[in-house]
Design an enzyme around this catalytic site. Structure first.
Site, mmCIF file in Angstrom:
data_model
loop_
_atom_site.group_PDB
_atom_site.id
_atom_site.type_symbol
_atom_site.label_atom_id
_atom_site.label_comp_id
_atom_site.label_asym_id
_atom_site.label_seq_id
_atom_site.Cartn_x
_atom_site.Cartn_y
_atom_site.Cartn_z
ATOM 1 N N GLY A 16 -64.930 40.956 27.927
ATOM 2 C CA GLY A 16 -64.441 41.624 29.131
ATOM 3 C C GLY A 16 -65.537 42.265 29.982
ATOM 4 O O GLY A 16 -66.609 41.686 30.198
ATOM 5 N N ASN A 91 -68.505 52.189 27.767
ATOM 6 C CA ASN A 91 -67.521 51.282 28.385
ATOM 7 C C ASN A 91 -66.271 51.056 27.539
ATOM 8 O O ASN A 91 -65.190 50.836 28.092
ATOM 9 C CB ASN A 91 -68.218 49.935 28.653
ATOM 10 C CG ASN A 91 -67.248 48.846 29.016
ATOM 11 O OD1 ASN A 91 -66.729 48.807 30.140
ATOM 12 N ND2 ASN A 91 -66.937 47.958 28.065
ATOM 13 N N TYR A 157 -53.065 56.783 29.265
ATOM 14 C CA TYR A 157 -54.288 56.117 29.736
ATOM 15 C C TYR A 157 -54.827 56.833 30.976
ATOM 16 O O TYR A 157 -56.025 57.141 31.063
ATOM 17 C CB TYR A 157 -53.977 54.650 30.041
ATOM 18 C CG TYR A 157 -55.161 53.862 30.552
ATOM 19 C CD1 TYR A 157 -56.105 53.344 29.675
ATOM 20 C CD2 TYR A 157 -55.340 53.635 31.922
ATOM 21 C CE1 TYR A 157 -57.188 52.617 30.142
ATOM 22 C CE2 TYR A 157 -56.421 52.918 32.395
ATOM 23 C CZ TYR A 157 -57.342 52.408 31.508
ATOM 24 O OH TYR A 157 -58.428 51.698 31.977
ATOM 25 N N LYS A 161 -58.425 58.790 31.505
ATOM 26 C CA LYS A 161 -59.426 58.433 32.514
ATOM 27 C C LYS A 161 -59.690 59.592 33.492
ATOM 28 O O LYS A 161 -60.810 59.745 33.989
ATOM 29 C CB LYS A 161 -59.010 57.156 33.250
ATOM 30 C CG LYS A 161 -59.007 55.910 32.358
ATOM 31 C CD LYS A 161 -60.402 55.606 31.797
ATOM 32 C CE LYS A 161 -60.440 54.366 30.932
ATOM 33 N NZ LYS A 161 -61.790 54.066 30.401
ATOM 34 N N VAL A 190 -58.853 44.217 36.717
ATOM 35 C CA VAL A 190 -59.869 43.259 36.268
ATOM 36 C C VAL A 190 -59.227 42.272 35.290
ATOM 37 O O VAL A 190 -58.496 42.699 34.378
ATOM 38 C CB VAL A 190 -61.048 43.987 35.582
ATOM 39 C CG1 VAL A 190 -62.212 43.025 35.376
ATOM 40 C CG2 VAL A 190 -61.492 45.200 36.404
ATOM 41 N N THR A 192 -59.115 40.788 32.366
ATOM 42 C CA THR A 192 -59.648 40.804 30.994
ATOM 43 C C THR A 192 -58.480 40.885 30.007
ATOM 44 O O THR A 192 -57.311 40.977 30.410
ATOM 45 C CB THR A 192 -60.540 42.037 30.758
ATOM 46 O OG1 THR A 192 -59.702 43.201 30.808
ATOM 47 C CG2 THR A 192 -61.662 42.157 31.778
HETATM 48 N N1 LIG Z 1 -59.385 45.634 32.793
HETATM 49 C C1 LIG Z 1 -59.153 46.494 33.777
HETATM 50 O O1 LIG Z 1 -58.410 46.181 34.719
HETATM 51 C C2 LIG Z 1 -59.803 47.839 33.793
HETATM 52 C C3 LIG Z 1 -60.553 48.317 32.742
HETATM 53 N N2 LIG Z 1 -61.129 49.562 32.822
HETATM 54 C C4 LIG Z 1 -61.916 50.112 31.727
HETATM 55 O O2 LIG Z 1 -63.035 49.269 31.470
HETATM 56 C C5 LIG Z 1 -63.376 49.324 30.083
HETATM 57 C C6 LIG Z 1 -63.454 47.929 29.514
HETATM 58 O O3 LIG Z 1 -62.177 47.320 29.660
HETATM 59 P P1 LIG Z 1 -61.907 45.749 29.456
HETATM 60 O O4 LIG Z 1 -63.162 45.012 29.329
HETATM 61 O O5 LIG Z 1 -60.928 45.363 30.481
HETATM 62 O O6 LIG Z 1 -61.149 45.798 28.047
HETATM 63 P P2 LIG Z 1 -61.085 44.734 26.859
HETATM 64 O O7 LIG Z 1 -59.878 45.123 26.073
HETATM 65 O O8 LIG Z 1 -61.203 43.342 27.370
HETATM 66 O O9 LIG Z 1 -62.412 45.061 26.019
HETATM 67 C C7 LIG Z 1 -62.575 46.310 25.408
HETATM 68 C C8 LIG Z 1 -63.709 46.234 24.415
HETATM 69 O O10 LIG Z 1 -63.816 47.545 23.811
HETATM 70 C C9 LIG Z 1 -63.882 47.381 22.409
HETATM 71 N N3 LIG Z 1 -63.340 48.550 21.722
HETATM 72 C C10 LIG Z 1 -62.058 48.977 21.698
HETATM 73 N N4 LIG Z 1 -61.931 50.048 20.890
HETATM 74 C C11 LIG Z 1 -63.178 50.293 20.394
HETATM 75 C C12 LIG Z 1 -63.704 51.252 19.490
HETATM 76 N N5 LIG Z 1 -62.925 52.188 18.928
HETATM 77 N N6 LIG Z 1 -65.013 51.220 19.222
HETATM 78 C C13 LIG Z 1 -65.815 50.274 19.770
HETATM 79 N N7 LIG Z 1 -65.382 49.344 20.631
HETATM 80 C C14 LIG Z 1 -64.062 49.350 20.930
HETATM 81 C C15 LIG Z 1 -63.060 46.125 22.118
HETATM 82 O O11 LIG Z 1 -63.369 45.584 20.843
HETATM 83 C C16 LIG Z 1 -63.444 45.236 23.282
HETATM 84 O O12 LIG Z 1 -64.602 44.486 23.013
HETATM 85 C C17 LIG Z 1 -62.323 50.219 29.417
HETATM 86 O O13 LIG Z 1 -62.813 51.536 29.293
HETATM 87 C C18 LIG Z 1 -61.180 50.187 30.415
HETATM 88 O O14 LIG Z 1 -60.360 51.325 30.310
HETATM 89 C C19 LIG Z 1 -60.969 50.359 33.916
HETATM 90 C C20 LIG Z 1 -60.226 49.929 34.969
HETATM 91 C C21 LIG Z 1 -59.592 48.637 34.993
HETATM 92 C C1 LIG Z 2 -56.524 49.002 33.209
HETATM 93 C C2 LIG Z 2 -56.612 49.956 34.327
HETATM 94 O O1 LIG Z 2 -57.439 50.814 34.339
HETATM 95 C C3 LIG Z 2 -55.710 49.802 35.345
HETATM 96 C C4 LIG Z 2 -55.368 50.934 36.135
HETATM 97 O O2 LIG Z 2 -55.224 48.758 35.573
#
Ligand SMILES: NC(=O)C1=CN([C@@H]2O[C@H](COP(=O)(O)OP(=O)(O)OC[C@H]3O[C@@H](n4cnc5c(N)ncnc54)[C@H](O)[C@@H]3O)[C@@H](O)[C@H]2O)C=CC1
Ligand SMILES: CC(=O)C(C)=O
Length: 261
Positions: A16, A91, A157, A161, A190, A192
Protein backbone atom coordinates in the site's frame (compact mmCIF):
# COMPACT_ATOMS: atom_id res chain seq x y z
CA UNK A 1 34.81 15.05 3.97
CA UNK A 2 32.96 11.84 4.85
CA UNK A 3 29.70 11.52 2.97
CA UNK A 4 27.31 9.21 4.82
CA UNK A 5 24.28 7.60 3.30
CA UNK A 6 20.81 8.79 4.31
CA UNK A 7 18.56 6.24 5.98
CA UNK A 8 14.77 6.23 6.28
CA UNK A 9 12.56 3.77 8.17
CA UNK A 10 9.01 3.37 6.86
CA UNK A 11 6.47 1.45 8.94
CA UNK A 12 3.80 -0.58 7.17
CA UNK A 13 6.06 -0.63 4.11
CA UNK A 14 5.16 -4.15 3.01
CA UNK A 15 2.21 -2.92 0.95
CA UNK A 16 0.00 0.00 0.00
CA UNK A 17 1.01 3.56 0.81
CA UNK A 18 4.05 2.44 2.85
CA UNK A 19 5.43 0.50 -0.12
CA UNK A 20 4.92 3.55 -2.35
CA UNK A 21 6.74 5.77 0.16
CA UNK A 22 9.63 3.30 0.53
CA UNK A 23 10.13 3.16 -3.25
CA UNK A 24 9.93 6.93 -3.66
CA UNK A 25 12.42 7.62 -0.86
CA UNK A 26 14.75 5.05 -2.42
CA UNK A 27 14.47 6.96 -5.72
CA UNK A 28 15.36 10.08 -3.72
CA UNK A 29 18.58 8.38 -2.57
CA UNK A 30 17.66 6.98 0.84
CA UNK A 31 18.55 3.51 2.03
CA UNK A 32 15.37 2.03 3.45
CA UNK A 33 14.33 -0.02 6.47
CA UNK A 34 11.13 -1.74 5.34
CA UNK A 35 9.37 -2.13 8.69
CA UNK A 36 6.24 -4.24 9.03
CA UNK A 37 4.63 -7.08 10.94
CA UNK A 38 6.45 -10.42 10.77
CA UNK A 39 3.56 -11.88 8.74
CA UNK A 40 4.36 -9.35 6.01
CA UNK A 41 7.96 -10.61 5.57
CA UNK A 42 7.31 -12.09 2.12
CA UNK A 43 5.71 -8.91 0.77
CA UNK A 44 8.50 -6.87 2.35
CA UNK A 45 11.07 -9.04 0.56
CA UNK A 46 9.43 -8.05 -2.72
CA UNK A 47 9.68 -4.36 -1.79
CA UNK A 48 13.35 -4.83 -0.89
CA UNK A 49 14.03 -6.39 -4.30
CA UNK A 50 12.38 -3.35 -5.95
CA UNK A 51 14.48 -0.95 -3.84
CA UNK A 52 17.71 -2.81 -4.64
CA UNK A 53 16.83 -2.57 -8.34
CA UNK A 54 16.87 1.22 -7.81
CA UNK A 55 20.45 0.93 -6.55
CA UNK A 56 19.76 1.50 -2.86
CA UNK A 57 20.21 -0.75 0.16
CA UNK A 58 17.18 -2.06 2.03
CA UNK A 59 16.51 -4.35 4.98
CA UNK A 60 13.37 -5.86 6.49
CA UNK A 61 12.73 -4.93 10.09
CA UNK A 62 10.02 -6.90 11.83
CA UNK A 63 7.95 -4.65 14.10
CA UNK A 64 4.58 -4.41 15.78
CA UNK A 65 4.25 -0.64 15.99
CA UNK A 66 1.83 -0.85 18.90
CA UNK A 67 4.69 -2.15 21.09
CA UNK A 68 7.11 0.52 22.32
CA UNK A 69 10.06 -1.87 22.75
CA UNK A 70 9.53 -3.23 19.24
CA UNK A 71 9.68 0.24 17.74
CA UNK A 72 12.88 1.13 19.59
CA UNK A 73 14.44 -2.19 18.50
CA UNK A 74 13.39 -1.53 14.89
CA UNK A 75 15.06 1.88 14.86
CA UNK A 76 18.22 0.43 16.43
CA UNK A 77 18.29 -2.40 13.86
CA UNK A 78 17.78 0.02 10.95
CA UNK A 79 20.57 2.32 12.12
CA UNK A 80 22.95 -0.54 12.75
CA UNK A 81 22.28 -2.46 9.53
CA UNK A 82 22.08 0.57 7.22
CA UNK A 83 24.70 2.77 8.90
CA UNK A 84 22.68 5.82 9.93
CA UNK A 85 19.25 7.21 10.69
CA UNK A 86 17.68 10.37 9.28
CA UNK A 87 13.94 9.94 8.69
CA UNK A 88 11.10 7.97 10.24
CA UNK A 89 7.76 7.62 8.48
CA UNK A 90 5.13 6.51 11.00
CA UNK A 91 2.83 5.13 8.30
CA UNK A 92 1.42 1.84 9.61
CA UNK A 93 -2.24 1.98 10.55
CA UNK A 94 -5.53 0.13 10.52
CA UNK A 95 -9.12 1.09 9.80
CA UNK A 96 -12.25 -0.03 11.63
CA UNK A 97 -15.70 0.28 10.11
CA UNK A 98 -18.08 0.41 13.07
CA UNK A 99 -20.73 2.93 14.15
CA UNK A 100 -19.72 4.74 17.36
CA UNK A 101 -22.63 3.16 19.24
CA UNK A 102 -21.22 -0.33 18.60
CA UNK A 103 -17.47 0.10 19.15
CA UNK A 104 -16.14 -2.24 21.83
CA UNK A 105 -13.46 -1.46 24.40
CA UNK A 106 -11.09 -3.95 22.73
CA UNK A 107 -11.60 -2.35 19.30
CA UNK A 108 -10.96 1.12 20.67
CA UNK A 109 -7.84 0.01 22.55
CA UNK A 110 -6.56 -1.77 19.46
CA UNK A 111 -6.98 1.10 17.00
CA UNK A 112 -5.46 3.63 19.41
CA UNK A 113 -2.49 1.36 20.15
CA UNK A 114 -1.80 0.86 16.42
CA UNK A 115 -2.66 4.30 15.00
CA UNK A 116 -1.80 6.65 17.89
CA UNK A 117 0.53 5.09 20.47
CA UNK A 118 2.70 3.89 17.58
CA UNK A 119 3.28 7.48 16.43
CA UNK A 120 4.48 8.50 19.88
CA UNK A 121 6.76 5.45 20.11
CA UNK A 122 8.11 6.25 16.64
CA UNK A 123 8.79 9.86 17.63
CA UNK A 124 10.53 8.81 20.87
CA UNK A 125 12.67 6.15 19.19
CA UNK A 126 13.67 8.44 16.32
CA UNK A 127 14.58 11.34 18.61
CA UNK A 128 16.70 9.05 20.80
CA UNK A 129 18.56 7.86 17.69
CA UNK A 130 18.99 11.37 16.21
CA UNK A 131 20.43 12.46 19.59
CA UNK A 132 22.75 9.45 19.76
CA UNK A 133 24.02 10.12 16.22
CA UNK A 134 24.22 13.87 16.79
CA UNK A 135 22.11 14.64 13.72
CA UNK A 136 18.90 16.56 13.11
CA UNK A 137 16.14 14.50 11.54
CA UNK A 138 12.69 14.40 10.04
CA UNK A 139 9.59 12.74 11.44
CA UNK A 140 6.62 12.16 9.16
CA UNK A 141 3.26 10.81 10.34
CA UNK A 142 0.24 9.31 8.56
CA UNK A 143 -2.84 11.44 9.09
CA UNK A 144 -5.90 11.37 6.78
CA UNK A 145 -8.77 13.48 5.53
CA UNK A 146 -10.37 11.86 8.59
CA UNK A 147 -7.93 13.84 10.76
CA UNK A 148 -9.57 17.08 9.55
CA UNK A 149 -13.21 16.00 9.26
CA UNK A 150 -14.90 13.14 11.14
CA UNK A 151 -16.18 10.36 8.88
CA UNK A 152 -19.35 8.50 9.89
CA UNK A 153 -18.87 4.78 10.57
CA UNK A 154 -15.13 5.48 10.77
CA UNK A 155 -15.52 7.10 14.20
CA UNK A 156 -12.70 5.44 16.13
CA UNK A 157 -10.48 5.76 13.06
CA UNK A 158 -11.31 9.48 12.74
CA UNK A 159 -10.58 10.00 16.43
CA UNK A 160 -7.23 8.23 16.06
CA UNK A 161 -6.27 10.42 13.09
CA UNK A 162 -7.36 13.63 14.85
CA UNK A 163 -4.95 12.50 17.59
CA UNK A 164 -2.15 12.09 15.05
CA UNK A 165 -2.73 15.69 13.90
CA UNK A 166 -2.49 16.90 17.51
CA UNK A 167 0.63 14.87 18.20
CA UNK A 168 2.25 16.25 15.04
CA UNK A 169 1.59 19.85 16.13
CA UNK A 170 2.89 19.27 19.67
CA UNK A 171 5.97 17.28 18.63
CA UNK A 172 6.91 19.94 16.06
CA UNK A 173 6.99 22.60 18.77
CA UNK A 174 8.79 20.45 21.33
CA UNK A 175 11.45 19.25 18.87
CA UNK A 176 12.11 22.45 16.93
CA UNK A 177 14.99 23.41 19.29
CA UNK A 178 16.75 20.21 18.16
CA UNK A 179 16.15 21.18 14.50
CA UNK A 180 13.90 18.13 14.07
CA UNK A 181 10.85 18.75 11.87
CA UNK A 182 7.58 16.88 12.36
CA UNK A 183 4.90 16.87 9.67
CA UNK A 184 2.04 14.68 8.49
CA UNK A 185 0.42 13.72 5.20
CA UNK A 186 -3.36 13.51 4.95
CA UNK A 187 -4.43 11.31 2.04
CA UNK A 188 -8.00 11.02 0.76
CA UNK A 189 -9.23 7.83 -0.90
CA UNK A 190 -6.24 5.68 -1.81
CA UNK A 191 -6.69 2.40 -3.67
CA UNK A 192 -5.07 0.01 -1.18
CA UNK A 193 -6.04 -2.97 0.96
CA UNK A 194 -7.43 -0.52 3.52
CA UNK A 195 -10.12 0.74 1.16
CA UNK A 196 -10.91 -2.82 0.00
CA UNK A 197 -11.74 -3.52 3.64
CA UNK A 198 -13.68 -0.27 4.17
CA UNK A 199 -15.76 -0.87 1.04
CA UNK A 200 -16.47 -4.48 2.01
CA UNK A 201 -17.55 -3.60 5.56
CA UNK A 202 -19.63 -0.59 4.48
CA UNK A 203 -21.46 -2.89 2.03
CA UNK A 204 -22.47 -5.15 4.89
CA UNK A 205 -23.69 -2.15 6.92
CA UNK A 206 -25.56 -0.18 4.23
CA UNK A 207 -26.42 -2.93 1.74
CA UNK A 208 -24.82 -1.23 -1.25
CA UNK A 209 -23.11 -3.60 -3.72
CA UNK A 210 -19.37 -4.18 -3.37
CA UNK A 211 -17.46 -1.32 -4.99
CA UNK A 212 -20.36 1.16 -4.72
CA UNK A 213 -19.16 2.91 -1.52
CA UNK A 214 -15.68 3.29 -2.98
CA UNK A 215 -17.12 4.65 -6.25
CA UNK A 216 -19.30 7.21 -4.45
CA UNK A 217 -16.30 8.48 -2.49
CA UNK A 218 -14.11 8.66 -5.59
CA UNK A 219 -16.90 10.52 -7.43
CA UNK A 220 -16.46 13.30 -4.81
CA UNK A 221 -12.82 13.93 -5.71
CA UNK A 222 -12.33 17.15 -7.69
CA UNK A 223 -9.45 15.76 -9.74
CA UNK A 224 -11.73 12.92 -10.78
CA UNK A 225 -9.71 9.81 -10.00
CA UNK A 226 -8.78 7.58 -7.11
CA UNK A 227 -5.52 8.42 -5.32
CA UNK A 228 -2.44 6.22 -5.70
CA UNK A 229 0.31 5.49 -3.17
CA UNK A 230 2.65 7.40 -5.52
CA UNK A 231 0.50 10.54 -5.11
CA UNK A 232 1.00 10.30 -1.35
CA UNK A 233 4.69 9.45 -1.66
CA UNK A 234 5.41 12.72 -3.50
CA UNK A 235 4.33 14.69 -0.43
CA UNK A 236 6.37 12.44 1.85
CA UNK A 237 9.36 12.97 -0.43
CA UNK A 238 8.99 16.72 0.14
CA UNK A 239 8.77 16.30 3.92
CA UNK A 240 11.80 13.96 3.92
CA UNK A 241 13.98 16.24 1.81
CA UNK A 242 15.72 19.61 2.28
CA UNK A 243 13.00 21.63 0.51
CA UNK A 244 10.83 21.26 3.65
CA UNK A 245 13.54 22.36 6.10
CA UNK A 246 11.48 25.41 7.15
CA UNK A 247 8.16 23.51 7.37
CA UNK A 248 7.09 21.93 10.64
CA UNK A 249 3.88 20.99 12.45
CA UNK A 250 1.89 20.82 9.22
CA UNK A 251 -0.71 18.32 8.12
CA UNK A 252 -0.78 18.46 4.32
CA UNK A 253 -3.93 17.30 2.57
CA UNK A 254 -3.10 15.19 -0.48
CA UNK A 255 -6.61 14.19 -1.51
CA UNK A 256 -7.13 15.36 -5.10
CA UNK A 257 -9.56 18.02 -3.87
CA UNK A 258 -11.94 16.68 -1.23
CA UNK A 259 -11.41 18.99 1.74
CA UNK A 260 -10.21 22.61 1.66
CA UNK A 261 -8.49 24.61 4.38
N1 LIG B 1 -5.94 3.95 2.04
C1 LIG B 1 -6.43 5.16 2.29
O1 LIG B 1 -7.37 5.60 1.62
C2 LIG B 1 -5.85 6.02 3.37
C3 LIG B 1 -4.89 5.58 4.24
N2 LIG B 1 -4.39 6.43 5.20
C4 LIG B 1 -3.38 5.99 6.15
O2 LIG B 1 -2.20 5.60 5.45
C5 LIG B 1 -1.53 4.56 6.18
C6 LIG B 1 -1.27 3.38 5.28
O3 LIG B 1 -2.52 2.90 4.81
P1 LIG B 1 -2.68 1.85 3.60
O4 LIG B 1 -1.40 1.64 2.91
O5 LIG B 1 -3.86 2.26 2.84
O6 LIG B 1 -3.07 0.54 4.44
P2 LIG B 1 -2.80 -1.01 4.15
O7 LIG B 1 -3.79 -1.72 5.01
O8 LIG B 1 -2.76 -1.29 2.69
O9 LIG B 1 -1.32 -1.22 4.73
C7 LIG B 1 -1.05 -1.04 6.09
C8 LIG B 1 0.29 -1.63 6.42
O10 LIG B 1 0.50 -1.42 7.84
C9 LIG B 1 0.92 -2.65 8.41
N3 LIG B 1 0.52 -2.72 9.82
C10 LIG B 1 -0.73 -2.81 10.32
N4 LIG B 1 -0.69 -2.94 11.66
C11 LIG B 1 0.63 -2.94 12.00
C12 LIG B 1 1.33 -3.06 13.23
N5 LIG B 1 0.68 -3.21 14.39
N6 LIG B 1 2.66 -3.00 13.21
C13 LIG B 1 3.34 -2.86 12.04
N7 LIG B 1 2.74 -2.74 10.85
C14 LIG B 1 1.39 -2.79 10.83
C15 LIG B 1 0.23 -3.73 7.58
O11 LIG B 1 0.87 -4.99 7.74
C16 LIG B 1 0.35 -3.15 6.18
O12 LIG B 1 1.56 -3.50 5.57
C17 LIG B 1 -2.42 4.24 7.39
O13 LIG B 1 -1.96 4.94 8.53
C18 LIG B 1 -3.77 4.79 6.96
O14 LIG B 1 -4.58 5.11 8.07
C19 LIG B 1 -4.84 7.71 5.33
C20 LIG B 1 -5.81 8.18 4.50
C21 LIG B 1 -6.38 7.38 3.45
C1 LIG C 1 -8.93 5.40 4.99
C2 LIG C 1 -9.15 6.84 5.22
O1 LIG C 1 -8.38 7.49 5.86
C3 LIG C 1 -10.27 7.39 4.65
C4 LIG C 1 -10.83 8.56 5.24
O2 LIG C 1 -10.76 6.93 3.69
Amino acid sequence: MTVTNKVALVTGAGQGIGRGIALRLAQDGFDIAVADLAVQAEKAAGVITEIEALGRAAVFVSVDVSQRDDVFAAVDAAAQRLGGFDVIVNNAGIAQVTPLSEITEDELDSIFRINVNSVIWGIQAAVAKFDELGRPGKIINAASIASIQGFPILGAYSASKFAVRGITQVAAQELAPKNITVNAYAPGIVGTGMWDLIDEKLSVINGKPRGQNLKENVDGIALGRIETPEDVAKVVSFFAGPDSDYVTGQVLLVDGGMLYN
